[in-house]
Scaffold this active site. Structure first.
Site, PDB file in Angstrom:
ATOM      1  N   HIS A 168       0.832  -1.208   0.000  1.00 25.08           N
ATOM      2  CA  HIS A 168       0.000   0.000   0.000  1.00 25.08           C
ATOM      3  C   HIS A 168       0.865   1.256   0.000  1.00 25.08           C
ATOM      4  O   HIS A 168       2.008   1.230   0.473  1.00 25.08           O
ATOM      5  CB  HIS A 168      -0.890   0.037   1.253  1.00 25.08           C
ATOM      6  CG  HIS A 168      -2.047  -0.900   1.214  1.00 25.08           C
ATOM      7  ND1 HIS A 168      -2.282  -1.823   2.212  1.00 25.08           N
ATOM      8  CD2 HIS A 168      -3.061  -1.036   0.329  1.00 25.08           C
ATOM      9  CE1 HIS A 168      -3.387  -2.496   1.922  1.00 25.08           C
ATOM     10  NE2 HIS A 168      -3.877  -2.043   0.788  1.00 25.08           N
ATOM     11  N   CYS A 255      -2.693   0.377   9.402  1.00 24.18           N
ATOM     12  CA  CYS A 255      -3.744  -0.577   8.997  1.00 24.18           C
ATOM     13  C   CYS A 255      -4.712  -0.931  10.113  1.00 24.18           C
ATOM     14  O   CYS A 255      -5.831  -1.331   9.864  1.00 24.18           O
ATOM     15  CB  CYS A 255      -3.139  -1.898   8.537  1.00 24.18           C
ATOM     16  SG  CYS A 255      -1.523  -1.806   7.853  1.00 24.18           S
TER      17      CYS A 255
HETATM   18  C1  CIR Z   1      -3.566  -7.627   3.174  1.00 28.27           C
HETATM   19  O1  CIR Z   1      -2.745  -8.134   2.409  1.00 28.27           O
HETATM   20  O2  CIR Z   1      -4.554  -7.034   2.759  1.00 28.27           O
HETATM   21  C2  CIR Z   1      -3.330  -7.723   4.656  1.00 28.27           C
HETATM   22  N1  CIR Z   1      -2.661  -8.942   4.955  1.00 28.27           N
HETATM   23  C3  CIR Z   1      -2.534  -6.550   5.163  1.00 28.27           C
HETATM   24  C4  CIR Z   1      -3.231  -5.243   5.009  1.00 28.27           C
HETATM   25  C5  CIR Z   1      -2.418  -4.106   5.528  1.00 28.27           C
HETATM   26  N2  CIR Z   1      -3.152  -2.898   5.440  1.00 28.27           N
HETATM   27  C6  CIR Z   1      -2.604  -1.706   5.200  1.00 28.27           C
HETATM   28  O3  CIR Z   1      -1.413  -1.592   4.897  1.00 28.27           O
HETATM   29  N3  CIR Z   1      -3.427  -0.663   5.221  1.00 28.27           N
END
Ligand code: CIR
Length: 265
Positions: A168, A255
């Site tokens: 991201h 996140c």
């Molecule tokens: C994913 O791959 O979507 C999750 N394992 C991690 C999401 C992390 N979110 C973020 O960086 N906003």
């Protein structure tokens, strides 16, 4: 302190579920321990609460292994909340799971309806604009739909590119204050932060870039001593939170929460 981009009365988090072991990851570096993740999550919630904010902790959702990474499901501005359209098929349904709690705080909750995709993790709200990186989860159509949704309040949306291989946009940067962004070199060298002061992450500590400014604190993942020193020297108040388990799933400090000041608060 009144900057809307980092002064927040509320945060919403979601407990990690037992299914976190099935969470998405770019590279398998081990399965997260639920027990340890729960401890880290509780420390994270305590850090946010220590600033005086009201922090809601939603129950775990077994059917969505990545739902503790709640930031990806919505964007909460002072005037409006908007549910996102997560780009990973297993996460698409997460958007609806945050509607109820946001409806209790906002008079209206809008939704990104598609066909584009957009994850909250690709959105950096600064004092003057909204920066959004295209990524494997966010496309231009999603960004354009969001642009239309926030236009009535005068928000300017700037489309950028998340570096290749980075999950991201905010995996690689965080807001530190009205004018300052913490960023990895690989992101900043694209020139996307022109006009801002940039604190560059020391080489080898790239995962330290996924921090958050939350009221008086910079909440930093534990294990990045050079970044920590740099920020302390610059005058920021640091709170470290262990992040080894979320990191196995490419997660960091941003996140794990939705951070906002709703209109009625
Ligand atoms: C994913 O791959 O979507 C999750 N394992 C991690 C999401 C992390 N979110 C973020 O960086 N906003």
């Amino acid at each position: 302190m009144s900057a809307r981009s980092y002064t927040f009365t509320h945060a919403v988090t979601r407990k990690p579920s037992a299914s976190i072991t099935e969470g998405l990851r770019a590279v398998d570096i081990g399965t997260p321990s639920l027990e340890l993740f729960q401890q880290h999550h509780a420390d994270y919630v305590a850090a946010l609460k220590s600033t005086g904010a009201k922090v809601t902790v939603l129950g775990a959702l077994d059917e969505f292994p990545d739902s503790t990474f709640i930031e990806d499901a919505a964007l909460c501005l002072p005037e409006v909340a908007i549910t996102m359209r997560p780009g990973a098929p297993s996460r698409l349904g997460e958007a609806e799971t945050v509607r109820q709690v946001l409806s209790e705080l906002y008079p209206e909750v809008l939704a990104i309806e598609g066909p584009g995709f957009i994850d909250g993790g690709d959105i950096l709200v600064t004092e003057r604009e909204i920066l959004i990186g295209t990524s494997a989860r966010t496309d231009s159509a999603g960004i354009n739909e969001l642009r239309g949704k926030v236009a009535p309040w005068g928000y300017k949306v700037r489309e950028l590119q998340t570096p290749e291989g980075v999950l991201h946009f905010k995996t690689d940067c965080s807001l530190l204050d009205e004018d300052t962004i913490l960023s990895t070199m690989r992101l900043a060298e694209s020139g996307c932060f022109e006009g801002y002061k940039v604190v560059l992450i020391p080489e080898g500590e790239e995962a330290g870039a996924n921090a958050i400014r939350f009221n008086n604190l910079v909440v930093l993942p534990d294990g990045f001593p050079k970044t920590e020193q740099l920020l302390r020297d610059a005058g920021y108040t640091i709170r470290k939170v262990a992040n080894t388990e979320a990191a196995k799933l490419d997660g960091g400090m941003s996140c794990l929460s939705l951070r906002f000041s709703p209109p009625a608060a």
